[in-house]
Design an enzyme around this catalytic site. Structure first.
Site, PDB file in Angstrom:
ATOM      1  N   THR A  83       0.877  -1.187   0.000  1.00  0.00           N
ATOM      2  CA  THR A  83       0.000   0.000   0.000  1.00  0.00           C
ATOM      3  C   THR A  83       0.907   1.228   0.000  1.00  0.00           C
ATOM      4  O   THR A  83       1.047   1.908   1.009  1.00  0.00           O
ATOM      5  CB  THR A  83      -0.933   0.014   1.240  1.00  0.00           C
ATOM      6  N   THR A 120      -1.061  -2.503   5.707  1.00  0.00           N
ATOM      7  CA  THR A 120      -1.384  -1.298   6.472  1.00  0.00           C
ATOM      8  C   THR A 120      -2.350  -0.437   5.665  1.00  0.00           C
ATOM      9  O   THR A 120      -2.019  -0.010   4.557  1.00  0.00           O
ATOM     10  CB  THR A 120      -0.085  -0.526   6.772  1.00  0.00           C
ATOM     11  N   LEU A 155       6.174  -6.602  12.486  1.00  0.00           N
ATOM     12  CA  LEU A 155       7.557  -7.092  12.425  1.00  0.00           C
ATOM     13  C   LEU A 155       8.507  -6.080  11.790  1.00  0.00           C
ATOM     14  O   LEU A 155       8.122  -5.253  10.969  1.00  0.00           O
ATOM     15  CB  LEU A 155       7.624  -8.435  11.704  1.00  0.00           C
ATOM     16  N   ARG A 259      17.870   6.337  20.370  1.00  0.00           N
ATOM     17  CA  ARG A 259      19.180   6.644  19.803  1.00  0.00           C
ATOM     18  C   ARG A 259      19.026   7.809  18.823  1.00  0.00           C
ATOM     19  O   ARG A 259      18.425   7.663  17.757  1.00  0.00           O
ATOM     20  CB  ARG A 259      19.763   5.424  19.082  1.00  0.00           C
ATOM     21  N   CYS A 268       8.325   1.564   6.166  1.00  0.00           N
ATOM     22  CA  CYS A 268       7.095   1.757   6.952  1.00  0.00           C
ATOM     23  C   CYS A 268       6.920   3.155   7.516  1.00  0.00           C
ATOM     24  O   CYS A 268       5.898   3.792   7.259  1.00  0.00           O
ATOM     25  CB  CYS A 268       7.048   0.750   8.102  1.00  0.00           C
ATOM     26  N   LYS A 271       6.151   6.097   4.971  1.00  0.00           N
ATOM     27  CA  LYS A 271       4.879   5.864   4.264  1.00  0.00           C
ATOM     28  C   LYS A 271       3.695   5.964   5.236  1.00  0.00           C
ATOM     29  O   LYS A 271       2.671   6.574   4.922  1.00  0.00           O
ATOM     30  CB  LYS A 271       4.950   4.478   3.628  1.00  0.00           C
TER      31      LYS A 271
HETATM   32  C1  UDX Z   1       9.410  -0.418  11.637  1.00  0.00           C
HETATM   33  C2  UDX Z   1       8.663  -0.818  12.921  1.00  0.00           C
HETATM   34  O1  UDX Z   1       9.608  -1.011  13.992  1.00  0.00           O
HETATM   35  C3  UDX Z   1       7.837  -2.080  12.702  1.00  0.00           C
HETATM   36  O2  UDX Z   1       7.083  -2.374  13.884  1.00  0.00           O
HETATM   37  C4  UDX Z   1       6.889  -1.830  11.535  1.00  0.00           C
HETATM   38  O3  UDX Z   1       6.120  -2.966  11.278  1.00  0.00           O
HETATM   39  C5  UDX Z   1       7.674  -1.437  10.283  1.00  0.00           C
HETATM   40  O4  UDX Z   1       8.475  -0.287  10.576  1.00  0.00           O
HETATM   41  P1  UDX Z   1      11.612  -1.184  10.352  1.00  0.00           P
HETATM   42  O5  UDX Z   1      11.261  -0.168   9.312  1.00  0.00           O
HETATM   43  O6  UDX Z   1      12.051  -2.537   9.920  1.00  0.00           O
HETATM   44  O7  UDX Z   1      10.372  -1.435  11.331  1.00  0.00           O
HETATM   45  O8  UDX Z   1      12.799  -0.534  11.202  1.00  0.00           O
HETATM   46  P2  UDX Z   1      13.131  -0.149  12.720  1.00  0.00           P
HETATM   47  O9  UDX Z   1      14.132  -1.097  13.243  1.00  0.00           O
HETATM   48  O10 UDX Z   1      11.919   0.073  13.512  1.00  0.00           O
HETATM   49  O11 UDX Z   1      13.879   1.266  12.462  1.00  0.00           O
HETATM   50  C6  UDX Z   1      13.222   2.329  11.771  1.00  0.00           C
HETATM   51  C7  UDX Z   1      14.142   3.517  11.575  1.00  0.00           C
HETATM   52  O12 UDX Z   1      14.335   4.209  12.801  1.00  0.00           O
HETATM   53  C8  UDX Z   1      15.536   3.190  11.045  1.00  0.00           C
HETATM   54  O13 UDX Z   1      15.853   4.122  10.020  1.00  0.00           O
HETATM   55  C9  UDX Z   1      16.437   3.372  12.258  1.00  0.00           C
HETATM   56  O14 UDX Z   1      17.746   3.748  11.906  1.00  0.00           O
HETATM   57  C10 UDX Z   1      15.714   4.474  13.004  1.00  0.00           C
HETATM   58  N1  UDX Z   1      15.975   4.483  14.455  1.00  0.00           N
HETATM   59  C11 UDX Z   1      15.508   3.466  15.234  1.00  0.00           C
HETATM   60  C12 UDX Z   1      16.655   5.538  15.034  1.00  0.00           C
HETATM   61  O15 UDX Z   1      17.073   6.489  14.354  1.00  0.00           O
HETATM   62  N2  UDX Z   1      16.847   5.542  16.390  1.00  0.00           N
HETATM   63  C13 UDX Z   1      16.402   4.561  17.189  1.00  0.00           C
HETATM   64  O16 UDX Z   1      16.607   4.637  18.418  1.00  0.00           O
HETATM   65  C14 UDX Z   1      15.703   3.474  16.596  1.00  0.00           C
END
Ligand code: UDX
Length: 430
Positions: A83, A120, A155, A259, A268, A271
């Protein structure tokens, strides 16, 4: 049980493999023949730790790929279609609607069916957009022989199987007792094996749809908030990570997603935050805080480049970019912070040489004209500055490699590199 999954993308492939692993027979429908062939050969069509093993065990056996909707059997189908965002941020339902129609045609005359939206989608979509299409194509009646549910997926990339196997929560939205009972049966083996803390939440359709957006909007905002705090810390010479570690001790805050750095990207957060902002506006609500969440995120790459400007004018100079994927552990470059960083370097006239352990090929399609190195050391050699974009572990181990730079200026967007004598270090938050 027999379970059908339409879509062999990130979510579809993962859930299909896991449904097979927990003992269900699975039919996975996708329009892409190469993906279907991979599944039936027992090969994972996407890169995800542990998926190869599950595919090898079940692909072509209890997990069967097909391009033919008529191979759908049994009485429950998950729709796991992309989506994506349209230009205005709202979601594009064309893949979902096409699949709903094909599914409806395929199940016509087969008796009762439970359709579960896994993708989603904004509140109201399952009941108002997807269900009527399936019902019309199948000549069925929602709530009578066609049962509808919405079951969002939380996930993370890189942890897909682990997260699916041991989720914090399974959320099932419906208005239909048959749908609730069917999904309870589907997830029963997973709940039996999952950690005690795993919650099983039954709720309404719109609530389930909204929970996914609320989850991602909250996490994206949490990162933007800690980035704003980090930016203020930087102004005062305060160590933002020490601040984060201490506030994390408050259980109401928790240590996750604290962080500070270059911000969030991926398939995700960008979007979903865009979609829920667009959906809010459509209803006449101005989502000011979520607008700010995005504004702070957009500002971080500019801040990184601003730090570089304070140290060097890089026009005509070689600048290393370390890390291209949106986070470590993936070759996914969707909305990666590396894109605005490279664009900023190009607009300054720098010669960019980029390195990433796995994402180079994906980035080459996006930026064919920059140079790519086959290792961090090669990228750093002769560079006048290095920008750290992704927090890959291997960047933390870099040391003497910096000595080969023409001028060892390191601007760290993720606080990965060890500060040491001999390199001019600057970081986004400290
Ligand atoms: C995310 C959600 O966690 C998940 O539940 C959803 O279904 C899809 O989107 P994902 O995109 O795989 O998952 O990545 P995630 O590990 O959550 O990190 C997302 C972004 O946040 C990354 O660019 C990461 O570098 C950033 N991030 C994460 C930070 O800058 N600081 C942090 O402390 C944590």
């Amino acid at each position: 049980m027999h379970i059908n999954v339409v879509g062999s993308g990130y979510i579809g492939t993962t859930i299909a493999a896991w449904f097979a692993e927990i003992g269900h027979d699975v039919t996975n429908v996708d329009i892409d023949e190469s993906v279907v062939a991979a599944i039936n050969d027992g090969r994972a069509p996407i890169h995800e730790p542990g998926l190869d093993e599950l595919m090898a065990a079940h692909g072509g056996e209890t997990l069967v790929g097909t391009t033919d909707y008529d191979e759908i059997s049994g009485d429950v189908t998950f729709l796991a279609l992309p989506t994506p965002s349209k230009g205005d941020g709202s979601i594009d339902l064309s893949a979902m609607e096409a699949a709903a129609e094909s599914l409806g045609e395929a199940i016509a005359g087969d008796g009762e069916h439970v359709v579960v939206v896994k993708s989603t989608v904004v509140p109201g979509t399952t009941r108002e957009r997807v269900a009527p299409i399936v019902a019309e194509a199948a000549d069925m009646t929602v709530g009578e022989d066609l049962h509808v549910a919405m079951n969002p997926e939380f996930l993370r990339e890189g942890y897909a199987l682990e997260d699916f196997k041991n989720p914090d929560k399974i959320v099932v939205g419906s208005e239909d007792s048959v749908a609730f009972e069917t999904l309870a049966d589907v997830y029963d083996p997973l709940m039996a094996a999952a950690a005690d803390e795993t919650a099983y939440v039954e709720t309404g359709l719109r609530e389930a749809e909204m929970i996914k957006y609320a989850n991602n909007a909250f996490l994206a905002t949490k990162i933007s908030l800690i980035n704003e705090i980090g930016n203020i810390c930087k102004e005062y010479g305060v160590d933002a990570y020490e601040v984060a570690d201490a506030i994390a001790l408050d259980h109401r805050i928790s240590e996750q997603f604290l962080r500070s750095g270059l911000g969030w990207g991926g398939s995700c957060f960008p979007k979903d935050v865009a979609a829920i902002r667009a959906a809010a506006r459509e209803r006449g609500y101005e989502p000011e805080l979520l607008d700010a969440t995005v504004a702070v995120n957009d500002k971080q790459p500019e801040r990184l480049l601003g730090l570089l400007d304070e140290h060097r004018d890089v026009a005509g100079e070689r600048v290393a970019v370390l890390g291209l994927s949106f986070k470590p552990g993936t070759d996914d470059i969707r909305y990666t912070r590396a894109i605005p960083v490279i664009e900023g370097l190009q607009s300054r006239g720098a010669e960019v040489v980029a390195y990433d352990p796995v994402a180079v090929e994906n980035m080459r399609a996006e930026f064919p004209d920059i140079a790519y190195a086959d290792g961090a050391a090669a990228a750093l050699e002769g560079a006048h500055a290095a920008l750290v974009v992704t927090d890959w572990d291997e960047f933390a181990a870099l040391d003497s490699e910096f000595d080969a730079m023409a001028d060892p200026v390191v601007i760290d967007g993720r606080r990965v590199v060890e500060r040491r004598e001999g390199i001019t270090y600057d970081g986004l938050t400290w």
